[in-house]
Design an enzyme around this catalytic site. Structure first.
Site, PDB file in Angstrom:
ATOM      1  CB  ILE A  45      34.400  85.890  97.189  1.00  0.00           C
ATOM      2  CG1 ILE A  45      33.869  87.243  96.688  1.00  0.00           C
ATOM      3  CG2 ILE A  45      35.527  86.070  98.205  1.00  0.00           C
ATOM      4  CD1 ILE A  45      34.842  88.124  95.992  1.00  0.00           C
ATOM      5  CG  ASN A  75      30.414  87.596  94.569  1.00  0.00           C
ATOM      6  OD1 ASN A  75      30.928  86.695  95.232  1.00  0.00           O
ATOM      7  ND2 ASN A  75      29.137  87.922  94.700  1.00  0.00           N
ATOM      8  N   GLY A 117      18.764  92.746  97.718  1.00  0.00           N
ATOM      9  CA  GLY A 117      18.878  92.490  96.292  1.00  0.00           C
ATOM     10  C   GLY A 117      18.765  93.817  95.560  1.00  0.00           C
ATOM     11  N   GLY A 118      19.922  94.393  95.241  1.00  0.00           N
ATOM     12  CA  GLY A 118      19.957  95.586  94.405  1.00  0.00           C
ATOM     13  C   GLY A 118      19.438  96.862  95.012  1.00  0.00           C
ATOM     14  CB  THR A 126      24.426  86.310  94.049  1.00  0.00           C
ATOM     15  OG1 THR A 126      25.086  85.123  94.480  1.00  0.00           O
ATOM     16  CG2 THR A 126      24.977  87.491  94.812  1.00  0.00           C
ATOM     17  CB  ILE A 160      17.388  87.000  96.761  1.00  0.00           C
ATOM     18  CG1 ILE A 160      17.726  88.272  95.991  1.00  0.00           C
ATOM     19  CG2 ILE A 160      15.926  86.698  96.706  1.00  0.00           C
ATOM     20  CD1 ILE A 160      17.287  88.257  94.524  1.00  0.00           C
ATOM     21  CG  ASN A 198      26.613  85.111 106.226  1.00  0.00           C
ATOM     22  OD1 ASN A 198      27.313  84.201 105.784  1.00  0.00           O
ATOM     23  ND2 ASN A 198      25.483  85.480 105.649  1.00  0.00           N
ATOM     24  CB  CYS A 258      27.573  80.715  98.932  1.00  0.00           C
ATOM     25  SG  CYS A 258      28.941  81.372  97.964  1.00  0.00           S
TER      26      CYS A 258
HETATM   27  C1  LIG Z   1      31.371  90.464  96.795  1.00  0.00           C
HETATM   28  C2  LIG Z   1      30.197  89.799  97.453  1.00  0.00           C
HETATM   29  C3  LIG Z   1      30.410  88.900  98.497  1.00  0.00           C
HETATM   30  C4  LIG Z   1      29.343  88.263  99.122  1.00  0.00           C
HETATM   31  N1  LIG Z   1      29.588  87.409 100.161  1.00  0.00           N
HETATM   32  C5  LIG Z   1      28.546  86.829 100.823  1.00  0.00           C
HETATM   33  C6  LIG Z   1      28.761  85.996 101.968  1.00  0.00           C
HETATM   34  O1  LIG Z   1      29.888  85.803 102.430  1.00  0.00           O
HETATM   35  N2  LIG Z   1      27.675  85.417 102.565  1.00  0.00           N
HETATM   36  C7  LIG Z   1      26.402  85.634 102.118  1.00  0.00           C
HETATM   37  O2  LIG Z   1      25.462  85.117 102.694  1.00  0.00           O
HETATM   38  N3  LIG Z   1      26.172  86.438 101.047  1.00  0.00           N
HETATM   39  C8  LIG Z   1      27.200  87.035 100.391  1.00  0.00           C
HETATM   40  N4  LIG Z   1      26.942  87.860  99.308  1.00  0.00           N
HETATM   41  C9  LIG Z   1      25.560  88.116  98.867  1.00  0.00           C
HETATM   42  C10 LIG Z   1      25.021  89.424  99.437  1.00  0.00           C
HETATM   43  O3  LIG Z   1      25.023  89.410 100.840  1.00  0.00           O
HETATM   44  C11 LIG Z   1      23.590  89.727  98.933  1.00  0.00           C
HETATM   45  O4  LIG Z   1      22.730  88.700  99.346  1.00  0.00           O
HETATM   46  C12 LIG Z   1      23.511  89.837  97.419  1.00  0.00           C
HETATM   47  O5  LIG Z   1      24.652  90.433  96.900  1.00  0.00           O
HETATM   48  C13 LIG Z   1      22.273  90.615  96.949  1.00  0.00           C
HETATM   49  O6  LIG Z   1      22.296  91.957  97.405  1.00  0.00           O
HETATM   50  P1  LIG Z   1      22.830  93.184  96.492  1.00  0.00           P
HETATM   51  O7  LIG Z   1      22.147  93.064  95.170  1.00  0.00           O
HETATM   52  O8  LIG Z   1      22.453  94.411  97.258  1.00  0.00           O
HETATM   53  O9  LIG Z   1      24.306  93.009  96.367  1.00  0.00           O
HETATM   54  C14 LIG Z   1      28.012  88.510  98.672  1.00  0.00           C
HETATM   55  C15 LIG Z   1      27.809  89.426  97.626  1.00  0.00           C
HETATM   56  C16 LIG Z   1      28.867  90.077  97.027  1.00  0.00           C
HETATM   57  C17 LIG Z   1      28.597  91.050  95.915  1.00  0.00           C
END
Ligand SMILES: Cc1cc2nc3c(=O)[nH]c(=O)nc-3n(C[C@H](O)[C@H](O)[C@H](O)COP(=O)(O)O)c2cc1C
Ligand SMILES: Cc1cc2nc3c(=O)[nH]c(=O)nc-3n(C[C@H](O)[C@H](O)[C@H](O)COP(=O)(O)OP(=O)(O)OC[C@H]3O[C@@H](n4cnc5c(N)ncnc54)[C@H](O)[C@@H]3O)c2cc1C
Ligand code: FES
Lengths: 288, 311
Positions: free
Chosen positions: B81, B79, B253-254, B203, B201, B109, B140
């Site tokens: 965004i 992503n 993370g996943g 991304t 973590i 956040n 980010c």
């Molecule tokens: C679409 C999307 C938007 C995200 N927006 C934010 C955000 O605004 N602030 C933030 O700290 N992390 C953001 N993240 C990161 C997630 O909070 C998370 O740390 C990361 O996706 C790893 O977890 P996951 O593998 O379960 O998705 C975003 C992730 C995704 C996929």
């Protein structure tokens, strides 16, 4: 919005790489999804494949008389291909109905309604046309209406649903057609002239001199841009159904935005979410 | 042991605490994947979550990036965004009251383009009732200034942590980027400047190319990779951070199941967050919570805290 299991009651190829899939509610909450679904809304079909994790957004093409949700989708990549390989009897997680849908109420006071579908934008227009004809969208002020349905394809080999649209004419499929006073006309166009008029839907509309008080459309972006221009020129409302890459489909991720001409009151920036604020937008509000 | 006590024993304790804040269970959503106004409340009961974590909130509205913003990748997604959000005032007027209505803990956040913006948001939120903790996104990968620039350099991370620490009374969680050589150094930097917890973590910076069009798939060029594809790396990083600092950790993370969550907790996390799998399975947070409980019952463990950091 409901999330739950549905069962594939039928799934068949209606054209090369085009699938018609009908889903029945398995859990009772999914009956709510069927009940709430309207034209222009879509569903997220959740992948049965653990390596392709994003659900696929597909428009609701019809609600069958048994109360099932019907979808027509192209086999584009691996995700839709895998969905098409699922056998009747298999189960699938579905989130539905999603999005705003076409505003039927806007057609109430309008005399001349034009419905335009292009390519894979045709299926949702079937649900809409049926609703416009069936729902008694006529009122005391506008007792008689003209509904022009304009469908465009690349060529005859990509025709879909022409028979179903023809079927809308049959009085037994719509017993109340006479009373609600909507007269409708079906027009076909194909880019190569192999079916209907040669050219695109806008060529056809110009050529036949079709006039509208309101337009509803779904199809490829160039077609929607053309309609946007016509609507602006004539000062008529056009409601366009847009597509964008999606992750959640429910307004949570902000993945699917489209630019707006002015600051949106929800996002406070010039962005709206196609999945939640749309997919149907007034053409004068969005940048295409 | 009396029959009555046995019946009580059947339900293991899921309560966990981070920096003195008690969570009824360790499962929360990851920031940015859950909306800000109960988008999933028709699917699950949000009061059953350990906490609700908001999308990044900045001082003023942010427009975010162009589209496409999301792409599917094998067992994951990317992503970019770009932290689109309506700004802190709209968040406070409109979203916070809705979130508070769900009756669980709330973690906000926050993000900024500059130290000043981080300071301003944390100060604005410092005395607001109904916010339990702040999570500072210094990781980010999708915004040009701020964001990850603060999260990949221990010196800058210290600076942001120190600045925010001075401006807010709320407990602060520093959200760490995996795009670093040593996650342990980053966790230490946060700890030394007064962070109350770390979450990790965020991304991984990644790239996808549309080979037919010969261009980047995402409008932003790069995007952040998340989902099950990154889970084993996330577990390793949580483990390394847990061995470097005493701070409580929110692991993410996943995560796609209770087993993934347990793994994260054994590696050292006191709580877990689920991100992209929310899109795949909208009921996942409750599923994960139930699977954690079932695992504990199965293993005869009476309290979730017994497994935190056992490795
Ligand atoms: C679409 C999307 C938007 C995200 N927006 C934010 C955000 O605004 N602030 C933030 O700290 N992390 C953001 N993240 C990161 C997630 O909070 C998370 O740390 C990361 O996706 C790893 O977890 P996951 O593998 O379960 O998705 C975003 C992730 C995704 C996929
Ligand atoms: C609101 C909405 C309604 C739609 N209705 C229909 C319909 O009724 N019939 C139909 O055939 N198609 C429809 N589409 C397009 C359909 O969603 C895509 O063709 C489909 O997701 C492609 O998936 P894939 O696995 O075949 O392709 P892949 O390339 O493997 O997909 C990879 C990722 O890209 C996304 N994606 C790829 N193409 C598109 C696209 N054109 N639009 C949005 N996302 C895309 C997929 O969802 C997936 O996340 C609709 C799209 C939207 C946004
Ligand atoms: S797809 Fe997530 S907000 Fe539209």
């Amino acid at each position: 919005m409901f999330y739950g299991q549905m069962e594939i009651v039928s799934s068949e190829s209606i054209r090369k790489n085009i699938q018609l899939m009908v889903l029945a509610p398995l859990e009772s909450k999914m009956e709510g999804a069927v009940k709430e679904a309207g034209p222009g809304q879509f569903a997220m079909l959740h992948s049965p494949d653990d390596s392709r994790l994003l659900p696929r957004p597909i428009s609701i093409y019809d609600i069958t008389k048994e109360g099932f949700l019907a979808f027509i989708f192209a086999l584009k990549g691996e995700g839709t291909r895998r969905l098409s390989e699922l056998m009747p009897g298999s189960r699938l997680y579905v989130t539905a109905p999603l999005g705003n849908g076409f505003p039927l109420e806007e057609a109430k006071e309008k005399k001349r309604i034009t419905v335009i579908g292009g390519g894979l934008g045709v299926p949702p227009m079937y649900f809409l046309s049926k609703a416009l004809i069936n729902s008694g969208s006529c009122s005391a002020e506008v007792p008689k209406k003209n509904l022009d349905i304009v469908l465009g394809y690349r060529s005859e080999s990509e025709l879909i649903l022409e028979k179903e649209f023809e079927g809308l004419k049959s009085p037994d499929s719509l017993p109340d057609k006479e009373e609600n006073g909507t007269q409708f006309f079906l027009h076909f166009a194909s880019d190569d002239g192999s079916f209907g008029s040669k050219g695109n839907v806008l060529d056809l509309i110009r050529y036949k001199g079709i006039e509208s008080d309101i337009i509803f459309a779904c199809g490829p972006k160039p077609m929607l841009r053309g309609i946007q221009a016509v609507a602006q020129e004539k000062g008529i409302p056009a409601y366009l159904s847009l597509e964008e890459r999606m992750a959640c489909g429910v307004g949570a991720c902000l993945g699917c935005v489209v630019k707006t001409r002015s600051v949106n009151e929800h996002s406070l920036v010039k962005n709206v979410r196609v999945c939640k604020d749309g997919p149907v937008f007034l053409s004068s509000e969005v940048e295409l | 042991m009396s029959v009555k006590n046995e019946a009580v024993d059947v339900s293991p304790k899921l309560e966990t605490s981070i920096a003195g804040i008690r969570f009824q269970n360790p499962v929360m959503n990851a920031s940015g994947t859950f909306g800000n106004s109960g988008e999933y409340s028709q699917v699950i009961n949000l009061k059953d979550l350990g906490a609700i974590v908001t999308k990044g909130v900045s001082m003023v509205p942010w427009e975010g990036n162009g589209t496409p913003r999301v792409a599917e990748t094998p067992s994951g997604m990317m992503n970019a965004i770009g932290l689109q959000n309506p700004g802190v005032e709209a968040f406070l007027d409109r979203d916070l009251p809705v979130l508070r209505g769900f009756g669980t803990k709330i973690i906000v956040n926050i993000c900024g383009h500059s130290i000043e913006e981080y300071e301003a948001v944390s100060e604005r939120l410092s005395e607001i009732e109904g916010i339990d903790m702040l999570e500072v996104n210094v990781s980010c990968p999708n915004v040009k200034e701020g964001g990850i620039a603060f999260g990949t350099d221990p010196g800058k991370l210290s600076l942001v942590t120190r600045s925010i620490r001075k401006r807010t009374k709320k407990p602060i969680i520093l959200k760490l980027s995996p795009n670093v050589t040593s996650i342990a150094d980053m966790a230490r930097a946060a700890e030394s400047e007064g962070a109350d917890a770390v979450s990790l973590i965020n991304t991984f910076t990644a790239m996808k190319i549309d080979i037919r069009q010969r261009k980047f798939f995402l409008a932003n060029g790069t995007g952040g990779l998340s989902g099950p594809a990154i889970h084993p790396i996330a577990v390793r990083m949580v483990y390394e951070a847990a061995h470097a600092v005493k701070l409580p950790i929110i692991g993410m993370g996943g995560i796609a199941s209770g087993a993934d969550a347990i793994e994260m907790m054994m590696a050292g996390a006191s709580a877990v967050a689920v991100g992209m799998m929310q899109f795949s399975r909208p009921s996942i947070l409750i599923d994960v919570k139930n699977q954690i409980r079932d695992f504990l019952i199965d293993e005869g463990i009476g309290d979730i805290r017994e497994i935190i950091g056992i490795l």
